[in-house]
Design an enzyme around this catalytic site. Structure first.
Site, PDB file in Angstrom:
ATOM      1  N   ASN A  41      58.542  46.585  40.631  1.00 50.23           N
ATOM      2  CA  ASN A  41      58.471  45.756  41.837  1.00 50.23           C
ATOM      3  C   ASN A  41      57.372  46.280  42.757  1.00 50.23           C
ATOM      4  OD1 ASN A  41      60.264  47.961  42.201  1.00 50.23           O
ATOM      5  ND2 ASN A  41      61.356  46.967  43.866  1.00 50.23           N
ATOM      6  N   ILE A  42      56.717  45.352  43.423  1.00 46.54           N
ATOM      7  CA  ILE A  42      55.588  45.681  44.304  1.00 46.54           C
ATOM      8  C   ILE A  42      55.830  44.991  45.640  1.00 46.54           C
ATOM      9  CG2 ILE A  42      53.084  45.611  44.586  1.00 46.54           C
ATOM     10  CD1 ILE A  42      52.855  45.361  41.510  1.00 46.54           C
ATOM     11  N   GLU A  54      60.281  42.153  37.019  1.00 45.57           N
ATOM     12  CA  GLU A  54      60.200  41.192  35.913  1.00 45.57           C
ATOM     13  C   GLU A  54      58.927  40.351  36.022  1.00 45.57           C
ATOM     14  OE1 GLU A  54      62.680  41.762  37.980  1.00 45.57           O
ATOM     15  OE2 GLU A  54      64.640  41.397  37.089  1.00 45.57           O
ATOM     16  N   CYS A  85      66.971  38.662  39.653  1.00 45.75           N
ATOM     17  CA  CYS A  85      67.249  37.761  40.774  1.00 45.75           C
ATOM     18  C   CYS A  85      67.111  36.306  40.304  1.00 45.75           C
ATOM     19  CB  CYS A  85      66.296  38.050  41.934  1.00 45.75           C
ATOM     20  SG  CYS A  85      64.641  37.363  41.716  1.00 45.75           S
ATOM     21  N   CYS A  88      63.556  35.226  39.327  1.00 45.35           N
ATOM     22  CA  CYS A  88      63.109  35.820  38.053  1.00 45.35           C
ATOM     23  C   CYS A  88      63.830  35.183  36.876  1.00 45.35           C
ATOM     24  CB  CYS A  88      63.311  37.331  38.065  1.00 45.35           C
ATOM     25  SG  CYS A  88      62.040  38.149  39.062  1.00 45.35           S
TER      26      CYS A  88
HETATM   27  N1  THU Z   1      63.978  43.361  42.567  1.00 46.12           N
HETATM   28  C1  THU Z   1      63.382  43.358  41.333  1.00 46.12           C
HETATM   29  O1  THU Z   1      62.313  43.942  41.145  1.00 46.12           O
HETATM   30  N2  THU Z   1      63.989  42.675  40.334  1.00 46.12           N
HETATM   31  C2  THU Z   1      65.177  42.021  40.477  1.00 46.12           C
HETATM   32  O2  THU Z   1      65.583  41.297  39.586  1.00 46.12           O
HETATM   33  C3  THU Z   1      65.974  42.199  41.688  1.00 46.12           C
HETATM   34  C4  THU Z   1      65.205  42.658  42.867  1.00 46.12           C
HETATM   35  C5  THU Z   1      63.310  44.084  43.660  1.00 46.12           C
HETATM   36  C6  THU Z   1      62.724  43.192  44.712  1.00 46.12           C
HETATM   37  C7  THU Z   1      62.669  44.141  45.890  1.00 46.12           C
HETATM   38  O3  THU Z   1      61.451  44.868  45.814  1.00 46.12           O
HETATM   39  C8  THU Z   1      63.823  45.091  45.663  1.00 46.12           C
HETATM   40  O4  THU Z   1      64.228  44.911  44.315  1.00 46.12           O
HETATM   41  C9  THU Z   1      65.015  44.850  46.574  1.00 46.12           C
HETATM   42  O5  THU Z   1      65.389  43.532  46.543  1.00 46.12           O
END
Ligand code: THU
Length: 130
Positions: A41-42, A54, A85, A88
């Site tokens: 995640n970025i 993802e 989420c 995604c």
């Molecule tokens: N996040 C993900 O990278 N993937 C997911 O499926 C759920 C959420 C990240 C987004 C954000 O940077 C952090 O988790 C908190 O929501």
């Protein structure tokens, strides 16, 4: 192979840019023809502009020629069996199938494996347009 995806997802999580949520996430996917891609995640100081692990992995796959997602592992060190989420799930559906395996992980390995169809039933499809 699933264990390898877990390892790749954990390595990707180490690269996460998550200073705001402090919730690093890693994902690693396997294409139907055997390639693997990973992502983290970025986040962004303008919060809605950040994106998920993802999504990064899918971007790598697309830039390398695209493909069909056969399996994906997702890991977050602060949560057991984190699930993709809603957004995604829809992105995975674009390149996956209802039987695409989604491995929900903790730091030690896969905790549970579900399918994309389980996570996104009755997924949106653009039907006939008038
Ligand atoms: N996040 C993900 O990278 N993937 C997911 O499926 C759920 C959420 C990240 C987004 C954000 O940077 C952090 O988790 C908190 O929501």
């Amino acid at each position: 192979m699933a264990a390898n995806l877990h390892r790749l997802a954990v390595s990707a999580m180490a690269k996460a840019h998550a200073p705001y949520s402090k919730f690093p996430v890693g994902a690693a996917l396997l294409t139907a023809d055997g390639r693997t891609y990973s992502g983290c995640n970025i986040e962004n100081v303008s919060y809605p502009e950040g994106w998920c692990a993802e999504t990064t992995a899918i971007g790598h796959m697309v830039m390398d020629g695209g493909g069909e997602i056969a399996e994906i592992a997702v890991v977050a060190r602060r949560q057991v069996a984190v699930t993709p989420c809603g957004g995604c799930r829809q992105r995975l559906k674009e390149f996956g199938r209802p039987d695409t395996k989604v491995h929900l992980c903790d730091m030690n390995g896969i905790v549970e494996t579900v399918t994309l169809g389980d996570l996104l039933p009755k997924a949106f499809e653009m039907g006939e347009r008038t």
